[in-house]
Design a protein around this motif. Structure first.
Motif, PDB file in Angstrom:
ATOM      1  N   THR A 379       0.839  -1.205   0.000  1.00 20.23           N
ATOM      2  CA  THR A 379       0.000   0.000   0.000  1.00 20.23           C
ATOM      3  C   THR A 379       0.870   1.250   0.000  1.00 20.23           C
ATOM      4  N   GLN A 380       2.180   1.100  -0.043  1.00 21.41           N
ATOM      5  CA  GLN A 380       3.086   2.234   0.102  1.00 21.41           C
ATOM      6  C   GLN A 380       3.231   3.041  -1.180  1.00 21.41           C
ATOM      7  N   MET A 381       3.466   4.337  -1.023  1.00 26.39           N
ATOM      8  CA  MET A 381       3.657   5.244  -2.146  1.00 26.39           C
ATOM      9  C   MET A 381       4.587   6.369  -1.735  1.00 26.39           C
ATOM     10  N   LEU A 382       4.978   7.180  -2.718  1.00 25.78           N
ATOM     11  CA  LEU A 382       5.843   8.325  -2.480  1.00 25.78           C
ATOM     12  C   LEU A 382       5.121   9.607  -2.884  1.00 25.78           C
ATOM     13  N   LEU A 383       5.333  10.670  -2.126  1.00 27.39           N
ATOM     14  CA  LEU A 383       4.852  11.996  -2.504  1.00 27.39           C
ATOM     15  C   LEU A 383       6.071  12.893  -2.608  1.00 27.39           C
ATOM     16  N   PHE A 384       6.202  13.591  -3.753  1.00 27.40           N
ATOM     17  CA  PHE A 384       7.356  14.439  -4.013  1.00 27.40           C
ATOM     18  C   PHE A 384       6.954  15.903  -4.065  1.00 27.40           C
ATOM     19  N   GLY A 385       7.849  16.763  -3.591  1.00 33.24           N
ATOM     20  CA  GLY A 385       7.710  18.200  -3.767  1.00 33.24           C
ATOM     21  C   GLY A 385       8.653  18.656  -4.859  1.00 33.24           C
ATOM     22  N   VAL A 386       8.180  19.538  -5.751  1.00 36.22           N
ATOM     23  CA  VAL A 386       8.995  20.012  -6.871  1.00 36.22           C
ATOM     24  C   VAL A 386       9.925  21.122  -6.385  1.00 36.22           C
ATOM     25  N   GLN A 387      11.213  20.996  -6.708  1.00 35.13           N
ATOM     26  CA  GLN A 387      12.221  21.970  -6.314  1.00 35.13           C
ATOM     27  C   GLN A 387      12.491  22.961  -7.451  1.00 35.13           C
ATOM     28  N   SER A 388      13.090  24.093  -7.143  1.00 37.46           N
ATOM     29  CA  SER A 388      13.317  25.134  -8.147  1.00 37.46           C
ATOM     30  C   SER A 388      14.309  24.722  -9.229  1.00 37.46           C
ATOM     31  N   ASP A 389      15.137  23.696  -8.961  1.00 39.84           N
ATOM     32  CA  ASP A 389      16.084  23.226  -9.972  1.00 39.84           C
ATOM     33  C   ASP A 389      15.487  22.142 -10.863  1.00 39.84           C
ATOM     34  N   GLY A 390      14.208  21.851 -10.683  1.00 41.54           N
ATOM     35  CA  GLY A 390      13.557  20.841 -11.509  1.00 41.54           C
ATOM     36  C   GLY A 390      13.585  19.452 -10.928  1.00 41.54           C
ATOM     37  N   SER A 391      14.287  19.249  -9.834  1.00 41.16           N
ATOM     38  CA  SER A 391      14.278  17.938  -9.184  1.00 41.16           C
ATOM     39  C   SER A 391      13.023  17.797  -8.332  1.00 41.16           C
ATOM     40  N   VAL A 392      12.744  16.572  -7.925  1.00 46.63           N
ATOM     41  CA  VAL A 392      11.610  16.338  -7.025  1.00 46.63           C
ATOM     42  C   VAL A 392      12.134  15.625  -5.781  1.00 46.63           C
ATOM     43  N   LYS A 393      11.696  16.102  -4.628  1.00 45.96           N
ATOM     44  CA  LYS A 393      12.213  15.616  -3.356  1.00 45.96           C
ATOM     45  C   LYS A 393      11.085  14.982  -2.544  1.00 45.96           C
ATOM     46  N   PRO A 394      11.312  13.781  -1.993  1.00 44.00           N
ATOM     47  CA  PRO A 394      10.269  13.159  -1.165  1.00 44.00           C
ATOM     48  C   PRO A 394       9.886  14.058  -0.002  1.00 44.00           C
ATOM     49  N   VAL A 395       8.599  14.155   0.283  1.00 44.09           N
ATOM     50  CA  VAL A 395       8.164  14.997   1.390  1.00 44.09           C
ATOM     51  C   VAL A 395       8.355  14.301   2.727  1.00 44.09           C
ATOM     52  N   THR A 396       8.595  12.994   2.699  1.00 46.46           N
ATOM     53  CA  THR A 396       8.938  12.245   3.902  1.00 46.46           C
ATOM     54  C   THR A 396      10.268  11.544   3.654  1.00 46.46           C
ATOM     55  N   GLU A 397      10.882  11.050   4.694  1.00 48.31           N
ATOM     56  CA  GLU A 397      12.193  10.429   4.550  1.00 48.31           C
ATOM     57  C   GLU A 397      12.111   9.044   3.938  1.00 48.31           C
ATOM     58  N   THR A 398      10.935   8.479   3.847  1.00 43.68           N
ATOM     59  CA  THR A 398      10.804   7.134   3.311  1.00 43.68           C
ATOM     60  C   THR A 398       9.407   6.947   2.737  1.00 43.68           C
ATOM     61  N   TRP A 399       9.041   5.722   2.454  1.00 40.17           N
ATOM     62  CA  TRP A 399       7.749   5.412   1.850  1.00 40.17           C
ATOM     63  C   TRP A 399       6.601   5.784   2.786  1.00 40.17           C
ATOM     64  N   ILE A 400       5.524   6.244   2.208  1.00 36.91           N
ATOM     65  CA  ILE A 400       4.330   6.591   2.970  1.00 36.91           C
ATOM     66  C   ILE A 400       3.375   5.406   2.982  1.00 36.91           C
ATOM     67  N   THR A 401       2.891   5.063   4.141  1.00 39.07           N
ATOM     68  CA  THR A 401       1.897   4.003   4.278  1.00 39.07           C
ATOM     69  C   THR A 401       0.563   4.631   4.662  1.00 39.07           C
ATOM     70  N   PRO A 402      -0.420   4.612   3.772  1.00 42.43           N
ATOM     71  CA  PRO A 402      -1.722   5.203   4.096  1.00 42.43           C
ATOM     72  C   PRO A 402      -2.386   4.520   5.290  1.00 42.43           C
ATOM     73  N   VAL A 403      -3.245   5.258   5.959  1.00 43.87           N
ATOM     74  CA  VAL A 403      -3.923   4.753   7.155  1.00 43.87           C
ATOM     75  C   VAL A 403      -4.715   3.487   6.831  1.00 43.87           C
ATOM     76  N   HIS A 404      -4.420   2.434   7.568  1.00 48.72           N
ATOM     77  CA  HIS A 404      -5.031   1.133   7.287  1.00 48.72           C
ATOM     78  C   HIS A 404      -6.544   1.164   7.466  1.00 48.72           C
ATOM     79  N   GLN A 405      -7.019   1.863   8.477  1.00 46.28           N
ATOM     80  CA  GLN A 405      -8.455   1.862   8.756  1.00 46.28           C
ATOM     81  C   GLN A 405      -9.258   2.441   7.596  1.00 46.28           C
TER      82      GLN A 405
END
Length: 414
Positions: A379-405
């Motif tokens: 169920t894990q995914m990544l969310l990225f924020g766009v940087q001014s140099d065109g790169s994308v940086k994860p908004v968390t340090e690792t994979w995001i696990t959505p709330v199971h409930q």
């Protein structure tokens, strides 16, 4: 290849359509870097629901499949020395076309069918299931396909994870309102009318969904509808093409919208105007080239490999779907290479893939398959924020696990 993964929590969702053309046949491996012809074992046939035609084509998936075939039949060494022979069938949004492709796959005696993010894949399942040919993919874009686990395995997260995960991350960042658009299809109404309100209420976020025409969209009007409420986050739940993202981002910037522009899995608009794109956000089921600077060592190595082969494909269409499809084929080959050679049959492939436990997927998280209620292996995914140099940086340090409930209330999500 084991990678350190730590689960966080989040909210996000998929519901787009990629659509294909008409015609089935065998696809020869393209001449890519390090391609060889040293494989002497009999080939194994694998089907591919190819979304390269139809009214809203997604040619990136075909680019990824071609690139992966070159890699797997070249330096990877095939599967137990067997080259992969691809039976590619162009699809469109109609169930009839998916059924026709399924019949071709049965006739060609493929051992598995790779799903190219197809919106009508469920129509292929009756024929494939009767012939004991598993459907293997990344994200089930067909909600019917994603609702059950029978005769199918998907290496990435379910649709619901992407909406749940993204909204969860936005809420954690202090964002309190979102307005998100989606192409007006039956599946979209399930997402906007039913899922979005439930997720928003669970997270305490004010959420609004709007539609646009899948055949004649007016993105000036969509941008105006988003900007008029000045939400903290505005954009797309999912996009049928990169052009859709580019048009909406341009329209929102012209209106001087200052919130976070959420662009689903699109990346091309960033290359065109990286500074204007800065501050935006996008989700992914796997690591992307623009995030290479922030990727762990193994993912960085895999990105370089995939990028090398994707660039070698004639008329390549790189982007999210190309890398996702490459990852699908690579994970499939790695998993079947770890299984006994005797498992290279339809039932054997299904048994081997559903038996994967904490398996390092290509460009993705470690996966465990075989749930009785979900075809997805994570169920894990990544969310990225766009940087001014065109790169994308994860908004968390690792994979995001959505709330199971929340996911547990959605058929096939967990």
């Amino acid at each position: 290849m084991h990678r350190h993964r730590v689960a966080l929590r989040t909210l996000a969702l998929f519901a787009v359509a990629l659509l294909p053309a008409a015609g089935c046949g065998n696809a020869a491996a393209p001449a890519g870097p390090a391609a060889t012809s040293t494989l002497t074992e009999p080939p194994i046939r694998v089907g591919f629901l190819n979304p390269s035609g139809g009214p809203v084509p997604q040619p990136g998936a075909d680019t990824g499949a071609q690139a992966a075939l070159s890699y797997l039949n070249g330096e990877f060494g095939g599967i137990h020395g067997h080259p992969i022979e691809l039976v590619s069938c162009d699809t469109d949004t109609t169930p009839e076309r998916a059924q026709s492709c399924a019949n071709t796959f049965v006739e060609k005696k493929v051992v598995a069918v790779m799903d190219g993010y197809n919106l009508s894949s469920s129509a292929a399942l009756p024929a494939l299931t009767a012939a004991q040919i598993p459907l293997v993919g990344m994200i089930p874009f067909d909600s019917v396909t994603g609702a059950k686990a029978e005769n199918r395995v998907f290496f990435a997260a379910p649709q619901a994870s992407f909406l749940v995960g993204a909204l969860q991350a936005f809420q954690s960042a202090g964002k309190k309102s979102v307005t998100l658009a989606l192409a007006d299809t039956p599946a979209s109404h399930q997402t906007i009318d039913k899922l979005l309100p439930v997720v928003a209420k669970a997270l305490g976020i004010e959420a609004k969904g709007i539609y646009f025409s899948p055949t004649n969209p007016n993105f000036t009007a969509v941008a105006s509808a988003i900007a008029q409420d000045n939400p903290d986050v505005g954009g797309l739940i999912a996009a049928p093409s990169e052009a859709v993202c580019t048009a909406l981002v341009k329209a929102l910037r012209q209106l001087r919208y200052q919130g976070t522009i959420f662009t689903a899995a699109c990346t091309d608009y960033i290359k065109a105007a990286p500074q204007q794109s800065a501050g935006g956000a996008l989700y992914s089921s796997n690591w992307l080239p623009a995030a290479s600077a922030y990727a762990p060592p193994q993912a960085k190595t895999e990105l370089a490999l995939a990028q090398r082969y994707i660039k070698a494909v004639p008329d390549a269409v790189p982007g999210y779907y190309a890398y996702g499809e490459f990852a699908l084929f690579a994970t499939f080959a790695q998993a079947m290479s770890a299984a006994p050679e005797t498992e290279l049959t339809g039932p054997g492939v299904l048994r081997s893939l559903k038996g994967l436990k904490d398996f390092p997927s290509f460009l993705g998280p470690n996966i465990t398959c075989g749930s009785a209620t979900s075809p997805n292996c994570t169920t894990q995914m990544l969310l990225f924020g766009v940087q001014s140099d065109g790169s994308v940086k994860p908004v968390t340090e690792t994979w995001i696990t959505p709330v199971h409930q929340i996911l547990a209330a959605i058929p096939g999500a967990v």
